[in-house]
Design a protein around this motif. Structure first.
Motif, mmCIF file in Angstrom:
data_model
loop_
_atom_site.group_PDB
_atom_site.id
_atom_site.type_symbol
_atom_site.label_atom_id
_atom_site.label_comp_id
_atom_site.label_asym_id
_atom_site.label_seq_id
_atom_site.Cartn_x
_atom_site.Cartn_y
_atom_site.Cartn_z
ATOM 1 N N VAL A 1 11.054 -9.903 26.271
ATOM 2 C CA VAL A 1 10.466 -9.672 27.596
ATOM 3 C C VAL A 1 9.083 -9.020 27.502
ATOM 4 O O VAL A 1 8.142 -9.419 28.198
ATOM 5 N N TRP A 2 8.958 -8.023 26.628
ATOM 6 C CA TRP A 2 7.723 -7.220 26.633
ATOM 7 C C TRP A 2 6.529 -7.873 25.930
ATOM 8 O O TRP A 2 5.395 -7.697 26.376
ATOM 9 N N VAL A 3 6.770 -8.585 24.807
ATOM 10 C CA VAL A 3 5.611 -9.145 24.085
ATOM 11 C C VAL A 3 4.797 -10.075 24.993
ATOM 12 O O VAL A 3 3.576 -9.910 25.118
ATOM 13 N N PRO A 4 5.443 -11.046 25.684
ATOM 14 C CA PRO A 4 4.645 -11.901 26.577
ATOM 15 C C PRO A 4 3.932 -11.113 27.680
ATOM 16 O O PRO A 4 2.768 -11.377 27.981
ATOM 17 N N CYS A 5 4.629 -10.127 28.261
ATOM 18 C CA CYS A 5 4.012 -9.370 29.365
ATOM 19 C C CYS A 5 2.783 -8.601 28.885
ATOM 20 O O CYS A 5 1.741 -8.578 29.561
ATOM 21 N N VAL A 6 2.908 -7.967 27.721
ATOM 22 C CA VAL A 6 1.787 -7.177 27.198
ATOM 23 C C VAL A 6 0.612 -8.097 26.845
ATOM 24 O O VAL A 6 -0.555 -7.773 27.120
ATOM 25 N N LEU A 7 0.916 -9.263 26.283
ATOM 26 C CA LEU A 7 -0.167 -10.210 25.966
ATOM 27 C C LEU A 7 -0.859 -10.690 27.244
ATOM 28 O O LEU A 7 -2.097 -10.728 27.313
ATOM 29 N N VAL A 8 -0.068 -11.016 28.259
ATOM 30 C CA VAL A 8 -0.655 -11.491 29.519
ATOM 31 C C VAL A 8 -1.554 -10.405 30.131
ATOM 32 O O VAL A 8 -2.651 -10.686 30.617
ATOM 33 N N ILE B 1 -8.560 -4.569 40.120
ATOM 34 C CA ILE B 1 -7.321 -5.037 40.750
ATOM 35 C C ILE B 1 -6.198 -4.025 40.474
ATOM 36 O O ILE B 1 -6.119 -3.474 39.380
ATOM 37 N N PRO B 2 -5.331 -3.714 41.475
ATOM 38 C CA PRO B 2 -4.266 -2.733 41.211
ATOM 39 C C PRO B 2 -3.367 -3.213 40.065
ATOM 40 O O PRO B 2 -2.905 -4.367 40.084
ATOM 41 N N PRO B 3 -3.085 -2.367 39.072
ATOM 42 C CA PRO B 3 -2.292 -2.805 37.911
ATOM 43 C C PRO B 3 -0.959 -3.467 38.255
ATOM 44 O O PRO B 3 -0.603 -4.472 37.634
ATOM 45 N N PRO B 4 -0.197 -2.979 39.273
ATOM 46 C CA PRO B 4 1.076 -3.650 39.540
ATOM 47 C C PRO B 4 0.919 -5.090 40.044
ATOM 48 O O PRO B 4 1.871 -5.858 40.040
ATOM 49 N N ALA B 5 -0.292 -5.442 40.481
ATOM 50 C CA ALA B 5 -0.490 -6.799 41.027
ATOM 51 C C ALA B 5 -1.015 -7.766 39.971
ATOM 52 O O ALA B 5 -1.251 -8.938 40.263
ATOM 53 N N VAL B 6 -1.191 -7.293 38.716
ATOM 54 C CA VAL B 6 -1.826 -8.132 37.690
ATOM 55 C C VAL B 6 -0.989 -9.372 37.365
ATOM 56 O O VAL B 6 -1.521 -10.486 37.296
ATOM 57 N N LEU B 7 0.321 -9.194 37.202
ATOM 58 C CA LEU B 7 1.161 -10.327 36.807
ATOM 59 C C LEU B 7 1.136 -11.426 37.864
ATOM 60 O O LEU B 7 0.910 -12.608 37.550
#
Lengths: 74, 568
Positions: B357-364, B376-382
């Protein structure tokens, strides 16, 4: 390998987690993974292997028996 | 609109699962609270993993990596793989054994017995509630931040006051929060812990799968996996931070910025060799100033941010994952296990699931630094990355459902756990077990769950702009500070009631002190970069040891009950 070795590996993993040796490096592994991330992804795999070793060599079988025995303490 | 329909279908599917689990409900309070100790290895893994990974894992990790870079993974994920698995093995199995043998349903019941103290329970109850509530807020806030950007434009005449101008017509956070709360409430209400375990398993599979799908589509949009590595923001010879690429929506491809787009400048760095480096791909602490453009007024402003982490922060962060040992909702999941062997799969697979779960999220998050506005607010990045790079509305709907799945798979356990501890540790404990029928006990739990859901929703609306990652860290810090309590209870025969009370008081006072200094929920580090959790942990440990040694040891019958190795 026994419980002591599993404990030693567990403590060793805490040291290996502090990878100051690649702190300022950003080269890519496999063309896309920065080394700081590739190292820690490998670390996660090592944690899973350590979990397997702990189950294999340090499983608390006595706790299972204890849980299944009737409560006579009260 | 299509995206919204897909999300609505997913929520309906969850409700159906709630009805299904209700059919399996055996009608007893033991079944409602701990699923009659019937959960096997796979369901246990999925429910424990789903519970520990919330908005914090998907939305928070992507946002933090966007802010600080790939060090986010080592800081929270890889150390969690080690510490969590260690806790499941050393704490979880032992607590499960005591729970099964002595019939515990909550943590407080265990502590009351172990320390022969009724008052300890009344002291611990409000503290656990106080610490779980921010964890709940993370989920509701995270859900609101995720849905609004991906539904932008769906109802331009209804929702005219968006959080950011490009999200006009998107579902506002208040409505998302309300719907999420109602859906979670309905299946927890109906199925109890069994319903939560089924829903968690389903949702964990959904969010892991959809996370990987999102990752593949983002890579494709960035021109392939190797090209993606070139995307993050870069530092030039003049210490200027630039974006070399942009995503052209018309061509649906990445194109080079000629000249590179300036987004900020380096103010200071711990490294001398910064030219042509991509600061999001390393961990060297680098202070930068970014430009931020107000889309309504066009006005340009500046803000400072630190990329990377200091080494001392990185080291002391290892205290944060200790929180898992004191999560009351996780305790409840442990007690649902059919046998100690059910834990085996969780101990091995949990670190791997974290990695998936974390490796893809951190790369994105790191890649996003090269294509999104830094302000841009960090929680809205994904969701902003999904919106920008993945055009298909059905796919965006499915991916967003995956994010909601991660959020709701934690909310359900937390709501259920608060209902459980209130019912068992306060109401039934005070009135006596014979006072209520089993049906009445379940009804009390359900009523309390409704109250806590309403309160949480109200608080989430008040704190709607809080940083999900920072809020989570404060919540985890509080539980970490309580870790010496559970560890001593299980492994130190000499730990006494007064030592336990002193430890709890030291943990709470030190936590409140730092929480106050942080401005009630902001990022806060002590001295050279020490996380407050480390200091709170030390304070609680010292209090436990000193006060326990200064007071009479626990009675021999208590030691015999909780240290079975001595009796054999």
């Amino acid at each position: 390998m026994g419980k002591r070795m599993v404990w030693f590996l567990f403590v060793l993993m805490f040291f290996l987690h502090q990878d100051f040796w690649w702190w300022d490096q950003s080269f890519l592994v496999l063309g896309f993974l920065p080394i700081g991330l590739a190292y820690h992804a490998t670390f996660s795999i090592a944690c899973a292997i350590l979990g397997w070793l702990a189950i294999r060599f340090a499983w608390p079988a006595e706790l299972e028996k204890f849980a299944d025995s009737p409560d006579q303490s009260k | 609109m299509t995206t919204l329909i897909v999300i609505a279908c997913y929520l309906c599917l969850l409700l159906t699962l709630g009805f299904f689990s209700n059919r399996l409900f055996r009608g007893t309070s033991k079944d409602y609270f701990v699923a009659s100790h019937s959960i096997g290895p796979f369901l246990l893994l999925m429910s424990v993993f789903g519970t520990t990974m919330t908005a914090f894992a998907l939305v928070g990790s992507t946002g933090k990596s966007f802010e600080r870079g790939i060090g986010t993974y080592g800081l929270m994920a890889s150390i969690s793989g080690l510490v969590h698995a260690g806790i499941f093995f050393l704490i979880g199995i032992r607590l499960w054994a005591f729970g099964k043998k002595y019939g515990y349903i909550t943590q407080i019941q265990f502590f009351r017995d172990r320390f022969d103290s009724d008052k300890l329970g009344y002291l611990l109850f409000p503290i656990l509630v106080l610490l779980v509530v921010p964890y709940l807020l993370i989920g509701i806030i995270g859900a609101g931040k995720t849905i609004e950007p991906v539904t932008a434009g769906a109802f331009p005449t209804f929702f005219t006051n968006p959080s950011a101008p490009p999200w006009l017509g998107g579902i506002p956070p208040w409505l998302t929060g309300l719907v999420v709360c109602l859906v979670v409430l309905s299946y927890v209400f109906m199925g109890g812990s069994r319903g939560a375990a089924f829903a968690n398993t389903f949702q964990t599979i959904v969010f892991m799968f959809m996370g990987l799908v999102a990752f593949v589509f983002i890579i494709k949009a960035l021109g392939g996996i190797e090209n993606a590595g070139k995307i993050p923001a870069r530092i030039t010879e003049q210490s200027i931070i630039v974006q070399d690429y942009r995503f052209d929506k018309k061509q649906a491809t990445i194109v080079a910025n000629e000249p590179p787009r300036v987004i900020g400048k380096v103010l200071s760095s711990e490294s001398d060799d910064i030219v042509n480096k991509q600061p999001h791909l390393w961990r060297e602490a680098t202070r930068v100033e970014f430009k931020k453009k107000n889309l309504k007024s066009g006005e340009v402003s500046f803000f400072e941010r630190e990329l990377g982490f200091s080494f001392i922060t990185f080291v002391t962060y290892l205290f944060i994952p200790l929180s898992v040992g004191m999560f009351p909702h996780l305790f409840q999941h442990w007690l649902t296990a059919k046998s100690a062997k059910s834990f085996r799969l969780t101990v091995i697979a949990h670190p791997l699931c974290i990695m998936i779960v974390w490796v893809p999220c951190v790369l994105v998050g790191a890649w996003a630094s090269g294509v999104l506005q830094p302000g841009i607010p960090p929680p809205a990045v994904l969701s902003a990355m999904l919106n920008l790079l993945v055009g298909d509305p059905i796919l965006i709907g499915l991916l967003t459902a995956g994010i909601l799945a991660a959020i709701m798979s934690s909310l359900d356990s937390q709501f259920l756990c608060l209902g459980t501890i209130f019912t068992n540790d306060i109401v039934v404990h005070r009135a006596g077990k014979k006072r209520f029928t089993d049906k009445q006990i379940i009804s009390i739990a359900r009523i309390f769950i409704i109250c806590i859901v309403s309160l949480t929703y109200f608080l989430a609306m008040l704190a709607k702009d809080a940083n999900v990652f920072d809020l989570a860290i404060w919540c985890f810090s509080g539980f970490s500070a309580l870790f010496p309590l559970v560890f001593s209870a299980l492994y130190w025969k000499r730990a006494t009631k007064y030592g336990a009370i002193a430890s709890i008081v030291a943990a709470v006072l030190s936590w409140l002190y730092f929480f106050h200094l942080s401005g009630y929920g902001g990022e806060y580090l002590v001295g050279p970069g020490i996380v407050p959790a480390a200091i709170c942990f030390v304070a609680a440990s010292v209090a436990m040891v000193v006060v326990s040694l200064a007071t009479n040891p626990p009675p021999p019958q208590t030691v015999a009950r909780f240290f079975p190795e001595n009796n054999s």
